[in-house]
Design a protein around this motif. Structure first.
Motif, short mmCIF file in Angstrom:
data_model
loop_
_atom_site.label_atom_id
_atom_site.label_comp_id
_atom_site.label_asym_id
_atom_site.label_seq_id
_atom_site.Cartn_x
_atom_site.Cartn_y
_atom_site.Cartn_z
N THR A 73 0.82 -1.21 0.00
CA THR A 73 0.00 0.00 0.00
C THR A 73 0.86 1.26 0.00
OG1 THR A 73 -1.74 -1.17 1.19
CG2 THR A 73 -1.83 1.23 1.22
N SER A 74 1.90 1.26 0.81
CA SER A 74 2.72 2.47 0.94
C SER A 74 3.81 2.55 -0.13
CB SER A 74 3.38 2.51 2.32
OG SER A 74 4.41 1.54 2.40
N GLY A 75 4.17 1.41 -0.71
CA GLY A 75 5.24 1.40 -1.69
C GLY A 75 6.63 1.47 -1.07
N GLU A 76 6.71 1.29 0.25
CA GLU A 76 7.99 1.35 0.95
C GLU A 76 8.15 0.14 1.86
OE1 GLU A 76 8.51 4.99 3.10
OE2 GLU A 76 7.63 6.19 1.50
N ALA A 77 9.40 -0.25 2.07
CA ALA A 77 9.70 -1.33 3.00
C ALA A 77 9.60 -0.79 4.43
CB ALA A 77 11.09 -1.89 2.74
N PHE A 78 9.09 -1.63 5.33
CA PHE A 78 8.92 -1.23 6.72
C PHE A 78 10.01 -1.86 7.57
CE2 PHE A 78 5.09 0.39 5.34
CZ PHE A 78 4.19 0.74 6.33
N THR A 79 10.60 -1.09 8.47
CA THR A 79 11.44 -1.67 9.51
C THR A 79 10.51 -2.28 10.56
OG1 THR A 79 11.46 0.33 10.87
CG2 THR A 79 13.19 0.14 9.16
N GLN A 80 11.08 -3.03 11.48
CA GLN A 80 10.24 -3.61 12.53
C GLN A 80 9.63 -2.51 13.40
OE1 GLN A 80 12.79 -6.50 14.40
NE2 GLN A 80 12.41 -8.01 12.80
N ALA A 81 10.37 -1.44 13.65
CA ALA A 81 9.83 -0.33 14.45
C ALA A 81 8.69 0.36 13.70
CB ALA A 81 10.94 0.67 14.77
N GLN A 82 8.85 0.54 12.40
CA GLN A 82 7.77 1.16 11.61
C GLN A 82 6.55 0.25 11.58
OE1 GLN A 82 10.20 1.64 8.09
NE2 GLN A 82 10.13 3.89 8.27
N LEU A 83 6.78 -1.04 11.47
CA LEU A 83 5.66 -1.99 11.48
C LEU A 83 4.94 -1.95 12.82
CD1 LEU A 83 3.97 -4.22 10.19
CD2 LEU A 83 5.72 -5.86 10.94
N ALA A 84 5.69 -1.90 13.91
CA ALA A 84 5.08 -1.82 15.24
C ALA A 84 4.19 -0.59 15.33
CB ALA A 84 6.15 -1.80 16.32
N GLU A 85 4.66 0.54 14.83
CA GLU A 85 3.88 1.78 14.86
C GLU A 85 2.64 1.67 13.97
OE1 GLU A 85 2.38 5.49 15.66
OE2 GLU A 85 3.81 4.27 16.78
N ALA A 86 2.79 1.11 12.77
CA ALA A 86 1.65 0.96 11.87
C ALA A 86 0.60 0.04 12.46
CB ALA A 86 2.12 0.44 10.50
N LEU A 87 1.02 -1.04 13.08
CA LEU A 87 0.08 -1.97 13.71
C LEU A 87 -0.62 -1.30 14.89
CD1 LEU A 87 2.16 -5.28 13.68
CD2 LEU A 87 0.24 -4.69 12.19
N ARG A 88 0.13 -0.52 15.67
CA ARG A 88 -0.47 0.20 16.80
C ARG A 88 -1.55 1.16 16.29
NH1 ARG A 88 -0.72 4.75 18.86
NH2 ARG A 88 0.83 5.73 17.55
N GLN A 89 -1.28 1.86 15.20
CA GLN A 89 -2.26 2.78 14.64
C GLN A 89 -3.51 2.05 14.14
OE1 GLN A 89 -0.28 5.19 11.69
NE2 GLN A 89 0.96 6.26 13.23
N CYS A 90 -3.35 0.79 13.77
CA CYS A 90 -4.48 -0.03 13.32
C CYS A 90 -5.19 -0.71 14.49
CB CYS A 90 -4.02 -1.08 12.32
SG CYS A 90 -3.44 -0.43 10.75
N GLY A 91 -4.70 -0.46 15.70
CA GLY A 91 -5.35 -1.04 16.88
C GLY A 91 -4.82 -2.40 17.28
N TYR A 92 -3.66 -2.79 16.76
CA TYR A 92 -3.08 -4.08 17.13
C TYR A 92 -1.64 -3.84 17.57
CZ TYR A 92 -2.43 -9.11 17.16
OH TYR A 92 -2.20 -10.42 17.56
N GLY A 93 -1.49 -3.40 18.79
CA GLY A 93 -0.18 -3.03 19.30
C GLY A 93 0.68 -4.23 19.64
N LEU A 94 1.87 -4.26 19.05
CA LEU A 94 2.88 -5.27 19.35
C LEU A 94 4.20 -4.55 19.53
CD1 LEU A 94 2.13 -7.96 16.60
CD2 LEU A 94 1.40 -8.01 18.98
N SER A 95 5.04 -5.06 20.41
CA SER A 95 6.35 -4.45 20.59
C SER A 95 7.26 -4.84 19.42
CB SER A 95 6.98 -4.93 21.90
OG SER A 95 7.33 -6.30 21.80
N GLN A 96 8.29 -4.05 19.22
CA GLN A 96 9.26 -4.36 18.17
C GLN A 96 9.94 -5.68 18.48
OE1 GLN A 96 12.98 -4.11 18.34
NE2 GLN A 96 12.96 -4.93 16.28
N GLY A 97 10.18 -5.96 19.76
CA GLY A 97 10.79 -7.22 20.16
C GLY A 97 9.94 -8.43 19.79
N LEU A 98 8.65 -8.33 20.00
CA LEU A 98 7.75 -9.42 19.64
C LEU A 98 7.71 -9.59 18.12
CD1 LEU A 98 5.74 -11.63 20.28
CD2 LEU A 98 3.97 -9.88 20.54
N ILE A 99 7.68 -8.48 17.40
CA ILE A 99 7.69 -8.55 15.93
C ILE A 99 8.98 -9.23 15.46
CG2 ILE A 99 7.83 -7.15 13.83
CD1 ILE A 99 5.85 -5.21 15.21
N SER A 100 10.09 -8.93 16.11
CA SER A 100 11.36 -9.56 15.77
C SER A 100 11.30 -11.07 15.99
CB SER A 100 12.48 -8.94 16.61
OG SER A 100 13.71 -9.57 16.35
#
Length: 181
Positions: A73-100
């Motif tokens: 959708t964004s056309g960009e690769a996400f880091t784990q920290a960016q993914l954590a933030e995007a998921l949090r904004q969608c209402g599914y909060g996960l830590s970067q450590g858990l995503i790792s």
């Protein structure tokens, strides 16, 4: 169906087909505009997570798919920290450590420990395997003339050897110790 309910919808359809009772023909619904695959996937993930129906692998695969949808959708690769933030904004909060840990399970372990992961090993076991791999790799590299490629091949072969639904990390550890010795 955005926030789950596929099973309820199927059952209502079956009830209407069997009974021809019109109270099963229509159902009050909240209509939400289409926002993307990631939102639907995360809505289903949240619902299933609340029910406790998901294994660690199920969640990890869903998060990997959500990452892929978000990146498309964004056309960009996400880091784990960016993914954590995007998921949090969608209402599914996960830590970067858990995503790792989830990424490690999907990308590294799934090809070599599929039965164990599908058998239900969870985050604590994945974390132990990851720690064992790191420690064994460090010792291997410090004590051996062989390369990381040989370590990876050995680790992968041993994981496949012990890949069962009754996973036991002690067997892997003993075999790694024997290989290093």
């Amino acid at each position: 169906v955005h926030a789950g309910g596929n099973t309820r919808l199927r059952i209502l359809k079956e009830l209407f087909e069997e009974t021809c009772d019109w109270r099963f023909a229509t159902v009050p619904c909240v209509i939400r505009p289409w926002t993307g695959e990631a939102d639907v996937l995360l809505a289903h993930l949240k619902e299933n997570d609340l029910r406790g129906d998901l294994t660690f692998l199920d969640k990890a695969l869903a998060v990997a798919n959500a990452k892929r949808f978000l990146e498309e959708t964004s056309g960009e690769a996400f880091t784990q920290a960016q993914l954590a933030e995007a998921l949090r904004q969608c209402g599914y909060g996960l830590s970067q450590g858990l995503i790792s840990q989830m990424a490690y399970a999907v990308e590294r372990l799934r090809p070599i420990l599929s039965q164990a992961l599908e058998g239900g090993i969870g985050r604590p076991q994945v974390a132990k395997i990851r720690a064992l791999e790191r420690a064994a790799r460090a010792i291997w590299m410090a004590r051996s003339i062989e390369t990381e490629i040989e370590f990876d091949q050995t680790f992968d072969a041993l994981c496949r050897r012990y890949d069962t639904s009754e996973w036991d990390i002690a067997s892997l550890r003993r075999s790694l110790e024997a290989e290093i010795a």
